[in-house]
Design an enzyme around this catalytic site. Structure first.
Site, short mmCIF file in Angstrom:
data_model
loop_
_atom_site.label_atom_id
_atom_site.label_comp_id
_atom_site.label_asym_id
_atom_site.label_seq_id
_atom_site.Cartn_x
_atom_site.Cartn_y
_atom_site.Cartn_z
N CYS A 109 15.82 16.80 -12.96
CA CYS A 109 17.09 16.92 -12.22
C CYS A 109 17.18 15.95 -11.04
O CYS A 109 18.15 15.96 -10.30
CB CYS A 109 17.31 18.36 -11.74
SG CYS A 109 16.29 18.84 -10.33
N CYS B 245 11.90 15.00 -9.08
CA CYS B 245 11.89 15.75 -10.33
C CYS B 245 12.36 14.84 -11.47
O CYS B 245 13.40 14.20 -11.36
CB CYS B 245 12.81 16.97 -10.22
SG CYS B 245 13.00 17.84 -11.80
N ASP C 198 -0.46 4.27 1.07
CA ASP C 198 -1.23 5.26 1.80
C ASP C 198 -0.59 5.75 3.10
O ASP C 198 -1.05 6.72 3.69
CB ASP C 198 -2.64 4.72 2.08
CG ASP C 198 -2.60 3.32 2.70
OD1 ASP C 198 -1.83 3.09 3.64
OD2 ASP C 198 -3.36 2.44 2.20
N ASN D 131 -7.66 -12.93 4.86
CA ASN D 131 -8.01 -12.25 3.61
C ASN D 131 -9.39 -12.75 3.17
O ASN D 131 -9.72 -13.91 3.37
CB ASN D 131 -6.97 -12.57 2.52
CG ASN D 131 -7.11 -11.68 1.31
OD1 ASN D 131 -7.14 -10.46 1.43
ND2 ASN D 131 -7.23 -12.28 0.13
N ASN E 290 0.82 -1.21 0.00
CA ASN E 290 0.00 0.00 0.00
C ASN E 290 0.86 1.26 0.00
O ASN E 290 1.96 1.28 0.55
CB ASN E 290 -0.93 -0.01 1.22
CG ASN E 290 -1.87 -1.21 1.18
OD1 ASN E 290 -2.14 -1.74 0.11
ND2 ASN E 290 -2.34 -1.63 2.34
N HIS F 4 5.73 -0.49 -2.80
CA HIS F 4 5.25 0.29 -3.95
C HIS F 4 5.41 1.79 -3.73
O HIS F 4 4.79 2.59 -4.43
CB HIS F 4 3.79 -0.06 -4.26
CG HIS F 4 3.61 -1.47 -4.74
ND1 HIS F 4 2.40 -2.08 -4.89
CD2 HIS F 4 4.53 -2.41 -5.12
CE1 HIS F 4 2.55 -3.33 -5.33
NE2 HIS F 4 3.84 -3.55 -5.46
ZN LIG Z 1 14.30 19.61 -11.10
#
Ligand SMILES: [Zn+2]
Length: 261
Positions: A133, A130, A107, A221, A105, A122
């Protein structure tokens, strides 16, 4: 076997384990109102296929499409609260019964419930990178503008687009996190699968590896999993109902025989 008997058996196994780890998936956060975005029933497939729009290829081609798709999901993530299943795992760690949570998850609800050692296979939305860069920025300052106006977050240094540090389809999982997860499952003598159908790699391989090394397995589950046949306890029920019962019993067992700590 009754639910009570299964819960008792699970609690005894956990208290008796030296190194228990938990593996959690989307089902752990659905009681918090977070949809499983891989599921067509999530509502997030209405206009886009996330396998396309939430893939690294889709992101590179059309970041605007990704951000438009992910906007309602991010809003839901930010508004969600940890549920009793998150709390139960944090409690188990606090009383010394759980070494780590490995989660699919994104979250951050395990940490918000108080879990200390959380391996996020994940990624997460707390930071973004970015794409020009590679500067890493906390996402918090950008979130209000994004949620309210759809403003795409931009790098304060070069103006490039900031990609949230979640792992998109087609991207490698973070190596250090993945290695740490493998170390945990090799070291553990009990694996507790909670709210994962174990259909996505490597989350499906991790508990099986633990079992191959001789670890006990507990599966909680709604749907059956491939691990069920190898597990000592299998409970097809709501994690938010079952895990708190298990955590409460573990606490009681420890109180009655503190040598187990
Ligand atoms: Zn940047």
């Amino acid at each position: 076997m009754s639910l009570e008997a299964q819960v008792e058996q699970a609690a005894r196994l956990i208290v008796g384990a030296k190194h228990a780890v938990s593996i959690t998936g989307a089902g752990h956060s659905t009681p918090s109102g977070i949809p499983d975005f891989r599921s067509p029933e999530s509502g997030l497939w209405a206009r886009y296929n996330p396998m396309v729009v939430a893939s690294i290829f889709g992101f590179r081609q059309c970041p605007e499409g990704f951000f438009e798709w992910v906007r309602p999901l991010v809003k839901t993530l930010l508004e969600a609260e940890p549920n009793p299943a998150h709390q139960a795992l944090a409690d188990l760690e606090a009383i010394g019964c759980l070494k780590a949570v490995i989660t699919q998850n994104i979250d951050g609800l395990h940490q918000r419930a108080g879990s200390q050692r959380v391996l996020e296979l994940h990624g997460h939305v707390r930071e973004a990178t970015c794409i020009r860069c590679y500067r890493v920025e906390p996402t918090e300052p950008f979130l209000p503008g994004f949620i309210e106006n759809g403003r795409i977050p931009q790098c304060p240094s070069c103006g490039g687009i900031l990609k949230p540090n979640v792992i998109l389809f087609g991207e490698q999982l973070p190596v250090s996190v993945l290695n740490a997860a493998w170390r945990e499952v090799r070291a553990c003598d009990l694996v507790l699968v909670a709210g994962s159908s174990l259909t996505v790699a490597p989350a499906c391989d991790l508990p099986m590896t633990a079992v191959m090394h001789g670890a006990h397995a507990i599966v909680i589950n709604y749907q059956p999993t491939d691990l069920d046949a190898r597990a000592q306890v299998v409970i097809h029920d709501d994690v938010a109902l079952v895990l708190p019962k298990i955590a409460t019993l573990c606490r009681q067992y420890l109180a009655s025989s503190p040598d187990n700590l």
